[in-house]
Scaffold this motif. Structure first.
Motif, PDB file in Angstrom:
ATOM      1  N   THR A  81      21.818  -3.346   2.432  1.00  0.00           N
ATOM      2  CA  THR A  81      23.152  -4.607   2.338  1.00  0.00           C
ATOM      3  C   THR A  81      22.428  -4.763   0.393  1.00  0.00           C
ATOM      4  OG1 THR A  81      22.301  -5.361   4.383  1.00  0.00           O
ATOM      5  CG2 THR A  81      23.637  -6.703   1.943  1.00  0.00           C
ATOM      6  N   GLU A  82      21.566  -4.892  -0.333  1.00  0.00           N
ATOM      7  CA  GLU A  82      21.464  -4.967  -1.453  1.00  0.00           C
ATOM      8  C   GLU A  82      20.462  -4.034  -2.294  1.00  0.00           C
ATOM      9  OE1 GLU A  82      22.230  -8.303  -2.959  1.00  0.00           O
ATOM     10  OE2 GLU A  82      22.819  -8.914  -0.623  1.00  0.00           O
ATOM     11  N   GLN A  83      20.860  -2.730  -2.199  1.00  0.00           N
ATOM     12  CA  GLN A  83      20.593  -1.670  -2.832  1.00  0.00           C
ATOM     13  C   GLN A  83      19.505  -2.000  -3.703  1.00  0.00           C
ATOM     14  OE1 GLN A  83      22.443   1.445  -3.457  1.00  0.00           O
ATOM     15  NE2 GLN A  83      23.136   0.318  -1.441  1.00  0.00           N
ATOM     16  N   ALA A  84      18.728  -2.826  -3.297  1.00  0.00           N
ATOM     17  CA  ALA A  84      17.047  -3.204  -2.974  1.00  0.00           C
ATOM     18  C   ALA A  84      16.297  -1.262  -3.314  1.00  0.00           C
ATOM     19  CB  ALA A  84      16.489  -4.086  -3.069  1.00  0.00           C
ATOM     20  N   ARG A  85      15.530  -1.850  -3.606  1.00  0.00           N
ATOM     21  CA  ARG A  85      13.947  -0.990  -3.388  1.00  0.00           C
ATOM     22  C   ARG A  85      12.689  -1.067  -2.975  1.00  0.00           C
ATOM     23  NH1 ARG A  85      10.676   0.285  -7.773  1.00  0.00           N
ATOM     24  NH2 ARG A  85      10.400  -1.252  -9.616  1.00  0.00           N
ATOM     25  N   LEU A  86      11.556  -0.969  -2.016  1.00  0.00           N
ATOM     26  CA  LEU A  86      10.969  -1.240  -1.145  1.00  0.00           C
ATOM     27  C   LEU A  86       9.752  -0.233  -1.130  1.00  0.00           C
ATOM     28  CD1 LEU A  86       9.610  -3.302   1.038  1.00  0.00           C
ATOM     29  CD2 LEU A  86       9.626  -0.516   2.421  1.00  0.00           C
ATOM     30  N   THR A  87       8.287  -1.296  -2.129  1.00  0.00           N
ATOM     31  CA  THR A  87       7.005  -0.360  -2.181  1.00  0.00           C
ATOM     32  C   THR A  87       6.270  -1.108  -1.444  1.00  0.00           C
ATOM     33  OG1 THR A  87       7.382  -0.431  -4.623  1.00  0.00           O
ATOM     34  CG2 THR A  87       5.450  -0.471  -4.516  1.00  0.00           C
ATOM     35  N   GLY A  88       5.250  -1.278  -0.810  1.00  0.00           N
ATOM     36  CA  GLY A  88       3.913  -0.791   0.801  1.00  0.00           C
ATOM     37  C   GLY A  88       3.391  -1.096  -0.111  1.00  0.00           C
ATOM     38  N   LEU A  89       2.440  -2.061   0.438  1.00  0.00           N
ATOM     39  CA  LEU A  89       1.181  -2.483  -0.334  1.00  0.00           C
ATOM     40  C   LEU A  89      -0.324  -2.467   0.388  1.00  0.00           C
ATOM     41  CD1 LEU A  89      -0.699  -3.508  -2.832  1.00  0.00           C
ATOM     42  CD2 LEU A  89       0.005  -6.043  -2.626  1.00  0.00           C
ATOM     43  N   HIS A  90      -1.906  -1.853   0.180  1.00  0.00           N
ATOM     44  CA  HIS A  90      -2.801  -1.707   1.377  1.00  0.00           C
ATOM     45  C   HIS A  90      -4.081  -2.299   0.593  1.00  0.00           C
ATOM     46  CE1 HIS A  90      -4.747  -0.894   4.563  1.00  0.00           C
ATOM     47  NE2 HIS A  90      -6.111  -0.188   4.094  1.00  0.00           N
ATOM     48  N   LEU A  91      -3.677  -3.014   0.728  1.00  0.00           N
ATOM     49  CA  LEU A  91      -5.774  -3.901   0.459  1.00  0.00           C
ATOM     50  C   LEU A  91      -6.362  -3.209   0.889  1.00  0.00           C
ATOM     51  CD1 LEU A  91      -4.555  -7.550  -0.616  1.00  0.00           C
ATOM     52  CD2 LEU A  91      -4.758  -5.220  -2.729  1.00  0.00           C
ATOM     53  N   TYR A  92      -6.968  -2.877   0.517  1.00  0.00           N
ATOM     54  CA  TYR A  92      -8.757  -1.973   1.463  1.00  0.00           C
ATOM     55  C   TYR A  92     -10.448  -2.190   1.321  1.00  0.00           C
ATOM     56  CZ  TYR A  92      -9.433   1.010  -2.515  1.00  0.00           C
ATOM     57  OH  TYR A  92      -9.155   1.774  -3.975  1.00  0.00           O
ATOM     58  N   ASP A  93     -11.029  -2.845   1.981  1.00  0.00           N
ATOM     59  CA  ASP A  93     -11.722  -2.987   2.140  1.00  0.00           C
ATOM     60  C   ASP A  93     -12.671  -2.103   1.260  1.00  0.00           C
ATOM     61  OD1 ASP A  93     -11.007  -5.851   3.380  1.00  0.00           O
ATOM     62  OD2 ASP A  93     -10.877  -4.769   4.734  1.00  0.00           O
ATOM     63  N   VAL A  94     -14.212  -2.654   0.659  1.00  0.00           N
ATOM     64  CA  VAL A  94     -15.268  -1.871   0.326  1.00  0.00           C
ATOM     65  C   VAL A  94     -16.716  -2.439   0.966  1.00  0.00           C
ATOM     66  CG1 VAL A  94     -16.499  -0.884  -1.711  1.00  0.00           C
ATOM     67  CG2 VAL A  94     -14.008  -1.184  -1.956  1.00  0.00           C
ATOM     68  N   PRO A  95     -16.778  -1.296   1.660  1.00  0.00           N
ATOM     69  CA  PRO A  95     -18.585  -2.531   2.667  1.00  0.00           C
ATOM     70  C   PRO A  95     -18.930  -2.988   1.132  1.00  0.00           C
ATOM     71  CG  PRO A  95     -17.700  -0.006   3.480  1.00  0.00           C
ATOM     72  CD  PRO A  95     -16.445   0.114   1.872  1.00  0.00           C
ATOM     73  N   VAL A  96     -19.633  -3.830   1.599  1.00  0.00           N
ATOM     74  CA  VAL A  96     -20.672  -4.632   1.241  1.00  0.00           C
ATOM     75  C   VAL A  96     -22.014  -4.002   0.866  1.00  0.00           C
ATOM     76  CG1 VAL A  96     -19.899  -7.218   1.209  1.00  0.00           C
ATOM     77  CG2 VAL A  96     -21.593  -5.880   2.887  1.00  0.00           C
ATOM     78  N   GLY A  97     -22.694  -2.731   1.974  1.00  0.00           N
ATOM     79  CA  GLY A  97     -23.386  -2.156   1.158  1.00  0.00           C
ATOM     80  C   GLY A  97     -22.888  -0.696   0.903  1.00  0.00           C
ATOM     81  N   TYR A  98     -22.364  -0.678  -0.171  1.00  0.00           N
ATOM     82  CA  TYR A  98     -21.836   0.263  -0.416  1.00  0.00           C
ATOM     83  C   TYR A  98     -23.504   1.338  -1.271  1.00  0.00           C
ATOM     84  CZ  TYR A  98     -21.555  -2.208  -4.968  1.00  0.00           C
ATOM     85  OH  TYR A  98     -21.357  -3.088  -5.935  1.00  0.00           O
ATOM     86  N   SER A  99     -24.666   0.381  -1.967  1.00  0.00           N
ATOM     87  CA  SER A  99     -24.955   0.277  -2.782  1.00  0.00           C
ATOM     88  C   SER A  99     -26.188   1.047  -2.321  1.00  0.00           C
ATOM     89  CB  SER A  99     -26.123  -1.003  -3.544  1.00  0.00           C
ATOM     90  OG  SER A  99     -26.341  -1.738  -2.548  1.00  0.00           O
ATOM     91  N   LYS A 100     -26.356   1.179  -0.903  1.00  0.00           N
ATOM     92  CA  LYS A 100     -27.305   1.716   0.090  1.00  0.00           C
ATOM     93  C   LYS A 100     -27.244   3.333   0.334  1.00  0.00           C
ATOM     94  CE  LYS A 100     -28.082  -1.857   2.459  1.00  0.00           C
ATOM     95  NZ  LYS A 100     -28.592  -2.239   3.763  1.00  0.00           N
ATOM     96  N   THR A 101     -25.575   3.942  -0.290  1.00  0.00           N
ATOM     97  CA  THR A 101     -25.329   5.071  -0.232  1.00  0.00           C
ATOM     98  C   THR A 101     -25.460   5.669  -1.512  1.00  0.00           C
ATOM     99  OG1 THR A 101     -23.429   4.962  -1.213  1.00  0.00           O
ATOM    100  CG2 THR A 101     -23.051   4.960   0.985  1.00  0.00           C
ATOM    101  N   GLY A 102     -26.587   4.751  -3.078  1.00  0.00           N
ATOM    102  CA  GLY A 102     -26.360   5.949  -4.156  1.00  0.00           C
ATOM    103  C   GLY A 102     -24.935   5.748  -4.841  1.00  0.00           C
ATOM    104  N   LYS A 103     -24.097   5.137  -4.287  1.00  0.00           N
ATOM    105  CA  LYS A 103     -23.293   5.605  -5.411  1.00  0.00           C
ATOM    106  C   LYS A 103     -22.453   3.585  -5.955  1.00  0.00           C
ATOM    107  CE  LYS A 103     -21.269   9.152  -2.533  1.00  0.00           C
ATOM    108  NZ  LYS A 103     -21.164   9.866  -3.693  1.00  0.00           N
ATOM    109  N   SER A 104     -21.527   3.808  -6.456  1.00  0.00           N
ATOM    110  CA  SER A 104     -21.165   2.783  -7.680  1.00  0.00           C
ATOM    111  C   SER A 104     -20.468   2.092  -6.810  1.00  0.00           C
ATOM    112  CB  SER A 104     -20.838   3.029  -8.639  1.00  0.00           C
ATOM    113  OG  SER A 104     -19.633   3.987  -9.172  1.00  0.00           O
ATOM    114  N   ARG A 105     -19.844   0.926  -6.920  1.00  0.00           N
ATOM    115  CA  ARG A 105     -19.132   0.324  -6.419  1.00  0.00           C
ATOM    116  C   ARG A 105     -17.644   1.061  -6.422  1.00  0.00           C
ATOM    117  NH1 ARG A 105     -14.741  -3.037  -5.981  1.00  0.00           N
ATOM    118  NH2 ARG A 105     -14.518  -4.380  -3.989  1.00  0.00           N
ATOM    119  N   GLU A 106     -17.246   1.665  -7.482  1.00  0.00           N
ATOM    120  CA  GLU A 106     -16.241   2.421  -8.092  1.00  0.00           C
ATOM    121  C   GLU A 106     -16.202   3.620  -7.478  1.00  0.00           C
ATOM    122  OE1 GLU A 106     -17.780   0.692 -10.117  1.00  0.00           O
ATOM    123  OE2 GLU A 106     -16.991  -0.611 -10.885  1.00  0.00           O
TER     124      GLU A 106
END
Length: 317
Positions: free
Chosen positions: A188-213
């Motif tokens: 109706t309004e000729q608008a555009r749509l953008t989705g957004l997904h916020l994903y979780d980073v497990p708190v134990g990521y450091s145990k994998t030897g990888k940085s948070r990034e």
């Protein structure tokens, strides 16, 4: 002509559920803006009947004022109704919307919810104030407890109809229903749509030897695959979707920041309300966003009847 879309019949029935709406007004300077914005979106939302409701704590004039000013013959509620009727007539002069004014007294949240139930309302509309004086507590309570969808309009001037819709999503059935509703606005309004997904980073990521990034990059890859599966499962055409690592405890502010950065003028969300229960479950992300967002209009979609158990328990109806 637009091409046919999956679930097209459902698309139009979704928005047609908004035939009856209720707009809360408080006699502040924001009322004129809310009426103007509601009139602007009435057609696209399918509004045919609009109730304007004002809830005051006490509508009776003190006896000393009645004695001092005997010419004040009209009851206060009639004066308020007359003021709102004149404002509505001006705002909806070129719209085919039946407008009725309700002036009630009592607790604002309980009274609005009670009359929304009595009038079988499909959509509650409320203003969110920023610079203008006023509390946002009513809006937050309505978002949690309303038995229907809720549209929050802001005091910010600008485009009256949405041109860029941001849709936070978790790829669930709620996301599919929200996407379906968005299509009517897009057409109706000729608008555009953008989705957004916020994903979780497990708190134990450091145990994998990888940085948070580094681990966030891995999680984003999984989120993108989940998005593709969501499109394939529901036979939906692809559309733009943003992916960001969730900022723990700040998802509301995060969504608002992203919406502002991308020039979004409407945030569209589905709720996770449970029918047949006295529990109120809006969804933690939506709750945080309602709390944080005074800047961008937001439509929270609910299946009509959600939280009716809460209302039954509250009002014993």
């Amino acid at each position: 002509m637009y091409p046919a879309l999956p679930g097209e019949n459902l698309l139009y029935s979704t928005m047609s559920q908004f035939k009856t709406a209720m707009l809360g007004l408080d006699l502040s300077e924001m009322d004129a803006l809310l009426l103007k914005k509601t009139a602007a979106v009435a057609d696209v939302l399918g509004i045919e009947r609009l109730y304007l409701i004002h809830v005051a704590a006490d509508l009776e004039l003190p006896e000393e004022l009645r004695s001092q000013y005997p010419d004040l013959l009209a009851p206060v509620d009639e004066g308020i109704a007359s003021t709102l009727e004149l404002a509505a007539a001006e705002a909806f002069s070129d719209r085919k919307v039946a407008v009725e004014v309700l002036v009630k007294e009592g607790n604002k949240v309980e009274t609005v919810l009670r009359w929304a139930k009595i009038k079988d309302v499909d959509l509650l509309i409320s203003g969110r104030k920023d610079l203008l004086p006023g509390s946002g507590s009513l809006s937050k309570s309505l978002a949690e407890k309303a038995p229907c969808s809720v549209l929050f309009l802001t005091q910010k001037e600008g485009a009256l109809a949405p041109k860029h819709i941001l849709m936070p999503m978790d790829f669930s059935s709620h996301s599919k229903r929200t996407w379906e509703s968005a299509q009517v606005l897009l057409r109706t309004e000729q608008a555009r749509l953008t989705g957004l997904h916020l994903y979780d980073v497990p708190v134990g990521y450091s145990k994998t030897g990888k940085s948070r990034e580094e681990f966030a990059s891995i999680m984003e890859g999984h989120a993108r695959k989940a998005f593709e599966r969501f499109l394939e499962k529901n036979k939906l055409p692809t559309f733009d979707c943003l992916f960001e690592a969730k900022e723990e405890g700040k998802s509301g502010q995060q969504i608002l920041r992203i919406a502002e950065a991308h020039g979004s003028d409407l945030i569209l969300m589905g709720s996770r309300g449970r029918s047949g229960s006295a529990a109120v479950l809006l969804g933690s992300t939506a709750e945080k966003l309602v709390h944080a967002n005074y800047k961008i209009p937001m439509l929270i979609l609910k299946q009509k009847g959600e939280n009716m158990g809460f209302l039954e328990a509250l009002f014993r109806l």
